[in-house]
Design a protein around this motif. Structure first.
Motif, PDB file in Angstrom:
ATOM      1  N   ALA B 118       0.846  -1.209   0.000  1.00 24.88           N
ATOM      2  CA  ALA B 118       0.000   0.000   0.000  1.00 24.88           C
ATOM      3  C   ALA B 118       0.869   1.242   0.000  1.00 24.88           C
ATOM      4  O   ALA B 118       1.909   1.276   0.655  1.00 24.88           O
ATOM      5  N   ASP B 119       0.417   2.232  -0.743  1.00 16.92           N
ATOM      6  CA  ASP B 119       1.117   3.516  -0.759  1.00 16.92           C
ATOM      7  C   ASP B 119       0.638   4.334   0.445  1.00 16.92           C
ATOM      8  O   ASP B 119      -0.458   4.884   0.444  1.00 16.92           O
ATOM      9  N   GLN B 120       1.494   4.383   1.459  1.00 14.44           N
ATOM     10  CA  GLN B 120       1.077   5.032   2.715  1.00 14.44           C
ATOM     11  C   GLN B 120       0.907   6.543   2.579  1.00 14.44           C
ATOM     12  O   GLN B 120       0.352   7.187   3.465  1.00 14.44           O
ATOM     13  N   SER B 121       1.419   7.087   1.497  1.00 12.69           N
ATOM     14  CA  SER B 121       1.284   8.542   1.335  1.00 12.69           C
ATOM     15  C   SER B 121      -0.143   8.932   0.915  1.00 12.69           C
ATOM     16  O   SER B 121      -0.510  10.098   0.987  1.00 12.69           O
ATOM     17  N   ILE B 122      -0.906   7.934   0.467  1.00  4.35           N
ATOM     18  CA  ILE B 122      -2.306   8.234   0.104  1.00  4.35           C
ATOM     19  C   ILE B 122      -3.152   8.203   1.364  1.00  4.35           C
ATOM     20  O   ILE B 122      -3.256   7.170   2.018  1.00  4.35           O
ATOM     21  N   ILE B 123      -3.707   9.338   1.705  1.00  5.19           N
ATOM     22  CA  ILE B 123      -4.538   9.405   2.919  1.00  5.19           C
ATOM     23  C   ILE B 123      -5.893  10.031   2.584  1.00  5.19           C
ATOM     24  O   ILE B 123      -6.009  10.801   1.641  1.00  5.19           O
ATOM     25  N   TYR B 124      -6.864   9.661   3.399  1.00  2.21           N
ATOM     26  CA  TYR B 124      -8.211  10.215   3.190  1.00  2.21           C
ATOM     27  C   TYR B 124      -8.222  11.664   3.685  1.00  2.21           C
ATOM     28  O   TYR B 124      -7.942  11.926   4.867  1.00  2.21           O
TER      29      TYR B 124
END
Lengths: 161, 341
Positions: B118-124
């Protein structure tokens, strides 16, 4: 589930659900809607949900919403898929992440869901089975098939390279 | 490419039997170039077509048929390895296979890459909107606006009133005794210092020094005369007074200790009244917003405008806070909000 526990679920899993939805839908706005509706539905039932099952409940709701979204709103029209395919081909084929992303798109929805739950969220087969309403052995078969497909696509891509 | 390790044997047999068309033949030969290990040593490919009726020896047939089975087993081993399902024995078998043939190592590497990360930089981005239990109306924005407004008002009030009030206060406390002490000189309100205009506002330290000058005008040997009038405000001695006298000492202490207190108590009064008015206005606004049934777009626009207004007021307030005692104002704001909450 208490209010604070619900809020804790938001802090812990909103990002994960968003990434999960984004991988399925490939559209930020749609993924954001899925997250919002997931938590809305969870909040409506929060008094009857056990804390320990909160995360599973969230993903179950999210998967159902994604399925409904894809099925009823017919987001993936053949035209869109064709365009997407063209775009994918024209993009860099040498980047592993991109190749994997494209490969993931070629998996059936259910295989995509189980492999994302497995790799992104680290669920075991039993937990994935509960979330996706499948038996443990079905989950295992789907994961094996998905990995074989992904490996095949990777191999084809590397042969092209 | 449609020929893969899973289906190549069918093509192999068709090729040997001469049933492949030219396109498939080219593709099959390309495939064999990529996988030279699949070529059967005993057969010359260039001459195979000449032996269409040749019956394959059992050894060759078995070799061809065995390959998919091995491949499938190897694939399963690789996936089980990734999934963490391998026993120690199976793990050793897999390692042995990988070390034995470079092809297997290549295959295994590809399987390893199917593990997704998972790309942890993608956040809601709207996580705070999902949090329950906190009021999600416009009141918090207006609370900030109110605080900023109050500080701004204090700043203006301070500019226009405080200096004059302080001068009046200290002037009225000066002992007047023009009759008994000829050395003293009558000072009128206009002769002390005119009220500074907004453009002429002086730093607090300077004001304090001026107030102390007024104090220096006190005839220290004299007592307070209750018959003072508005026109007779202060008396300044011709020479430097003796600061060691008890009355002078008392006044000196009083001024140094209470000047700021008095200033801030006045500010507090202004602050409280303005805040109460603002709060009641905001209450009404809040009720109004609730009853207006705003659309999402309206809410968004309103919030944006509120934020802009807040930023603007914050800048003004910061200027005011620079001029005033920052910590004391902040403490006061905090205490008010603590009570409110």
């Amino acid at each position: 589930m208490k209010l604070s526990e619900y809020n804790n679920l938001v802090e812990l899993h909103a990002d994960g659900i968003y990434r999960f939805a984004l991988k399925h839908l490939k559209n930020e706005m749609d993924a954001q809607d899925i997250v919002q509706n997931t938590y809305l539905k969870t909040w409506e039932k929060h008094e009857t949900i056990e804390v320990s099952k909160g995360k599973s409940y969230l993903f179950t709701v999210a998967i159902n919403l994604i399925r409904n979204f894809v099925t009823y709103e017919k987001r993936f029209t053949s035209e869109e898929l064709a365009n997407q395919h063209t775009y994918n081909e024209s993009s860099s084929q040498f980047d592993l992440k991109e190749i994997l992303d494209n490969a993931l798109e070629q998996l059936p929805e259910i295989q995509k869901s189980v492999i994302l739950l497995r790799d992104y969220e680290g669920y075991n087969y039993e937990e994935i089975g509960k979330i996706t309403n499948l038996s443990e052995s079905q989950v295992k078969v789907y994961i094996f098939r998905a990995r074989k497909t992904l490996q095949g696509i990777l191999k084809d891509q590397s042969l092209v390279v | 490419m449609k020929i893969t390790l899973e289906n190549y044997e069918a093509y192999y047999l068709d090729y040997i039997e001469g049933n492949l068309n030219s396109k498939d033949t080219d593709e099959f030969l390309s495939f064999l170039l990529i996988h030279p290990e699949l070529q059967i040593e005993d057969i010359e490919f260039t001459s195979i077509k000449e032996y269409n009726t040749l019956t394959l020896p059992d050894t060759i047939k078995s070799k061809i048929l065995r390959i998919p089975e091995v491949e499938t087993k190897f694939s399963n081993l690789c996936i089980e390895k990734i999934e963490g399902l391998l026993s120690e024995n199976e793990n050793e078998k897999l390692i042995a296979l990988i070390e034995k043939e470079q092809r297997y190592q290549y295959e295994f590497n590809l399987y390893s890459k199917t593990k997704l990360h998972a790309d942890q930089s993608i956040i809601y981005p709207f996580k705070s909107s999902l949090i329950k239990g906190k009021k999600r109306n416009l009141f918090p924005y207006f609370s900030i606006l109110a605080a900023a407004s109050v500080v701004g008002i204090i700043y203006l009030t301070y500019q226009s009133n405080t200096i004059e009030n302080k001068q009046k206060k200290y002037q009225s406390s000066i002992i007047k005794n023009t009759n008994k002490n000829p050395q003293l000189q009558l000072v009128t309100r206009t002769s002390i210092n005119p009220t500074p205009r907004k453009q002429e506002i002086k730093p607090r330290n300077q004001i304090k020094q001026e107030l102390l000058k007024v104090d220096l005008a006190i005839p220290h040997e004299k007592t307070i005369n209750n018959t003072q009038t508005d026109n007779d405000l202060a008396i300044i001695p011709d020479s430097t007074p003796n600061r060691s006298t008890p009355v002078a000492q008392f006044k000196q202490n009083y001024i140094s200790q209470n000047t700021e207190n008095v200033i801030y108590s006045n500010k507090s009064l202004v602050f409280s009244s303005v805040f109460n008015e603002t709060r009641s206005t905001l209450k009404e606004l809040n009720i109004a917003f609730k009853s207006m049934k705003l659309t999402d777009e309206d809410k968004k626009n309103l919030l944006t405008e509120s934020q802009l207004f807040h930023d603007k007021l914050s800048k003004s307030a910061n200027k005011a806070l620079d001029f005033l005692d920052v910590n004391r104002i902040k403490t006061y704001i905090n205490s008010i909000f603590a009570i409110k909450n």
